[in-house]
Design a protein around this motif. Structure first.
Motif, PDB file in Angstrom:
ATOM      1  N   GLY A   1      46.608  40.038  31.885  1.00 31.08           N
ATOM      2  CA  GLY A   1      46.470  41.545  32.196  1.00 31.08           C
ATOM      3  C   GLY A   1      44.861  41.789  32.912  1.00 31.08           C
ATOM      4  N   SER A   2      43.865  40.900  32.730  1.00 28.63           N
ATOM      5  CA  SER A   2      42.645  41.108  33.150  1.00 28.63           C
ATOM      6  C   SER A   2      42.348  39.958  34.119  1.00 28.63           C
ATOM      7  N   GLY A   3      43.213  38.996  34.579  1.00 32.04           N
ATOM      8  CA  GLY A   3      42.792  37.916  35.379  1.00 32.04           C
ATOM      9  C   GLY A   3      43.773  36.866  35.604  1.00 32.04           C
ATOM     10  N   VAL A   4      43.525  35.806  36.415  1.00 32.78           N
ATOM     11  CA  VAL A   4      44.507  34.734  36.660  1.00 32.78           C
ATOM     12  C   VAL A   4      43.802  33.483  36.516  1.00 32.78           C
ATOM     13  N   ARG A   5      44.317  32.413  36.003  1.00 34.55           N
ATOM     14  CA  ARG A   5      43.666  30.937  35.974  1.00 34.55           C
ATOM     15  C   ARG A   5      44.440  30.184  36.805  1.00 34.55           C
TER      16      ARG A   5
ATOM     17  N   PRO B   1      43.300  48.610  32.554  1.00 32.14           N
ATOM     18  CA  PRO B   1      44.055  47.972  31.566  1.00 32.14           C
ATOM     19  C   PRO B   1      45.458  47.780  32.100  1.00 32.14           C
ATOM     20  N   PRO B   2      46.055  46.623  31.327  1.00 31.68           N
ATOM     21  CA  PRO B   2      47.388  46.251  31.861  1.00 31.68           C
ATOM     22  C   PRO B   2      48.384  47.281  31.474  1.00 31.68           C
TER      23      PRO B   2
ATOM     24  N   ASN C   1      45.706  47.157  46.452  1.00 33.64           N
ATOM     25  CA  ASN C   1      45.671  46.787  45.302  1.00 33.64           C
ATOM     26  C   ASN C   1      44.560  45.568  45.105  1.00 33.64           C
ATOM     27  N   PRO C   2      43.605  46.117  44.554  1.00 35.82           N
ATOM     28  CA  PRO C   2      42.251  45.340  44.522  1.00 35.82           C
ATOM     29  C   PRO C   2      42.690  44.013  43.485  1.00 35.82           C
ATOM     30  N   ASP C   3      43.736  43.989  42.467  1.00 38.02           N
ATOM     31  CA  ASP C   3      43.997  42.801  42.058  1.00 38.02           C
ATOM     32  C   ASP C   3      45.000  41.835  42.348  1.00 38.02           C
TER      33      ASP C   3
ATOM     34  N   ALA D   1      54.710  46.338  49.012  1.00 34.31           N
ATOM     35  CA  ALA D   1      54.848  45.318  48.096  1.00 34.31           C
ATOM     36  C   ALA D   1      53.692  45.346  46.954  1.00 34.31           C
ATOM     37  N   VAL D   2      52.689  45.340  47.590  1.00 32.25           N
ATOM     38  CA  VAL D   2      51.372  45.311  46.398  1.00 32.25           C
ATOM     39  C   VAL D   2      50.885  46.484  46.152  1.00 32.25           C
ATOM     40  N   ALA D   3      51.319  47.621  46.565  1.00 27.74           N
ATOM     41  CA  ALA D   3      50.753  48.926  46.339  1.00 27.74           C
ATOM     42  C   ALA D   3      51.400  49.346  44.812  1.00 27.74           C
ATOM     43  N   VAL D   4      51.037  48.726  43.650  1.00 27.06           N
ATOM     44  CA  VAL D   4      51.658  48.998  42.493  1.00 27.06           C
ATOM     45  C   VAL D   4      50.156  49.021  41.579  1.00 27.06           C
ATOM     46  N   ASP D   5      50.518  49.355  40.049  1.00 24.34           N
ATOM     47  CA  ASP D   5      49.354  49.660  39.256  1.00 24.34           C
ATOM     48  C   ASP D   5      49.146  48.289  38.297  1.00 24.34           C
ATOM     49  N   ARG D   6      49.656  47.332  38.871  1.00 25.76           N
ATOM     50  CA  ARG D   6      49.359  45.867  38.226  1.00 25.76           C
ATOM     51  C   ARG D   6      48.981  44.797  39.144  1.00 25.76           C
TER      52      ARG D   6
END
Length: 398
Positions: free
Chosen positions: A331-335, A383-384, A288-290, A244-249
């Motif tokens: 695209g570069s983080g979450v709050r 980049p997103p 997925n590091p993100d 599920a997490v192995a995606v490019d986002r």
């Protein structure tokens, strides 16, 4: 890892939550009189008139400058009774992708709160679990949430009339909603309904690991429950979660049970034990590091980082301090922002629950401001990549 000592007395007036341009102020005991919050911006002072609330209350203040320390004063009838500095969160400058709200540990059907002497309300008012959940939904939708995630313990014992209360809640949700069960939903009493069937009948949770794509973000819901047990497991879903997490986002995982951070549990209730989650978190981070993981279950709010993954717990809607969480995903983080349910008759109830366990509960459950309000930058720095949002009518109820 943020830490709050149970014997640390909570402040009478505090900054409960901060975002980039707004903050939530909370107060426990104020004298009657006109309440003003004076915000001292660099360009001049602005006074926010909050009327004459008295007692306990919550207010949202807007107009802050991102990533800036701004002094404020709390004034009653012209007298300064407290002063604070609001350190606003940074604005992530690549634009917001989506806004997600979560609620958890609703315990619809609960009639009293407390371990020894239970706190109760009169029978002629809307029960506090439903009242606080409805208020949380309204406030989250007003905040701008585009999706509501319910992270389990929807009911107290999974009884049919408790699921009917849940339907009353769903009738007030005007955005897509998805849900996972909690241990109270799968308690397995003789009269309890099957939680998975109840959620599937409402189109909320088709499978144990469920994926939703929202523009540049993948949302993953994972069932951590072990029927008839209070603790949880995630390792059994290892392959499904890795896929599920192995995606490019970026990917956000929502589940009910918290991930324990020590081999020997040091507080109750038990969550996903360390032997079951430590290697899993590392493998997920490699896939997925993100990654961002958030749970409920403990009725407390905490945040930590492990293997570059932000891991949070968010408290209940119906007992002190009574909260919901918002996630602004970029695209570069979450709050993350965890806000108190601000409806006055909910604040008056959750303030009463502060006194449970000789007052320790009110000091243990909220965590620190850093636990509640945080900005997590995606480690990859990639980049997103635009993606089409999925539309699976069986997976979201509108």
């Amino acid at each position: 890892m943020s830490f709050a000592l149970p014997f640390t007395a909570p402040p009478n007036v505090e900054i409960f939550a901060v975002e980039d341009v707004s903050a939530q102020i909370g107060w426990r005991h104020l004298p009657a009189g006109r309440l003003d919050v004076v915000v001292h911006h660099q360009s001049g002072s602005v006074t926010h008139d909050l009327g004459d609330p008295g007692g306990a209350g919550v207010a949202d203040i807007d107009g802050f400058t991102p990533d800036t320390a701004t002094p404020i004063e709390i004034v009653v009838d012209g007298r300064v009774i407290a002063d604070h500095v609001v350190q606003s969160q940074p604005t992530i400058d690549d634009g917001a992708v989506t806004r997600i709200a979560t609620i958890s540990d609703l315990h619809l059907g609960e009639t009293g709160f407390g371990l020894v002497k239970q706190l109760r309300e009169p029978d002629d008012v809307t029960p506090y679990p439903l009242r606080c959940a409805l208020a949380a939904v309204r406030e989250a939708q007003a905040w701008g949430a585009e999706l509501l995630v319910i992270k389990g313990d929807i009911t107290e014992e999974g009884l049919p009339h408790e699921w009917e209360l849940f339907d009353q809640l769903l009738d007030h949700v005007s955005i897509p909603v998805v849900a996972v069960p909690g241990n109270h939903d799968t308690v397995g009493h003789n009269e309890s309904a099957d939680a998975t069937r109840e959620l599937q009948q409402r189109g909320l949770f088709p499978e144990p690991v469920h994926v939703l794509d929202r523009t540049d973000t993948r949302i993953v819901l994972a069932d951590s429950t072990v029927p008839t047990h209070s603790w949880g497991r995630l390792g059994r879903h290892r392959e499904l979660l890795l896929d599920a997490v192995a995606v490019d986002r970026p990917a956000l995982i929502f589940t009910h049970h918290h991930l324990e951070d020590r081999m020997v549990p040091w507080f109750w209730p038990l969550g996903v034990q360390r032997y079951d989650n430590a290697s899993l978190v590392r493998e997920l981070a490699e896939a997925n590091p993100d990654l961002f993981i958030s749970s409920g279950h403990t009725h407390r709010t905490r945040a930590r980082t492990e293997a570059g993954v932000a891991i949070t717990e968010v408290g209940s809607t119906k007992d002190f301090p009574g909260v919901w969480a918002g996630y602004t995903v970029h695209g570069s983080g979450v709050r993350q922002v965890v806000r108190r349910v601000a409806q006055p008759d909910c604040v008056s109830w959750t303030e009463r629950t502060h006194a449970v366990v000789a007052g320790i509960w009110g000091r243990w459950s909220p965590g620190t401001l850093a636990d509640r309000s945080l900005t997590h930058r995606w480690p990859s720095g990639r980049p997103p990549t635009p993606h089409q949002a999925s539309s699976e009518p069986a997976s979201e109820r509108v």
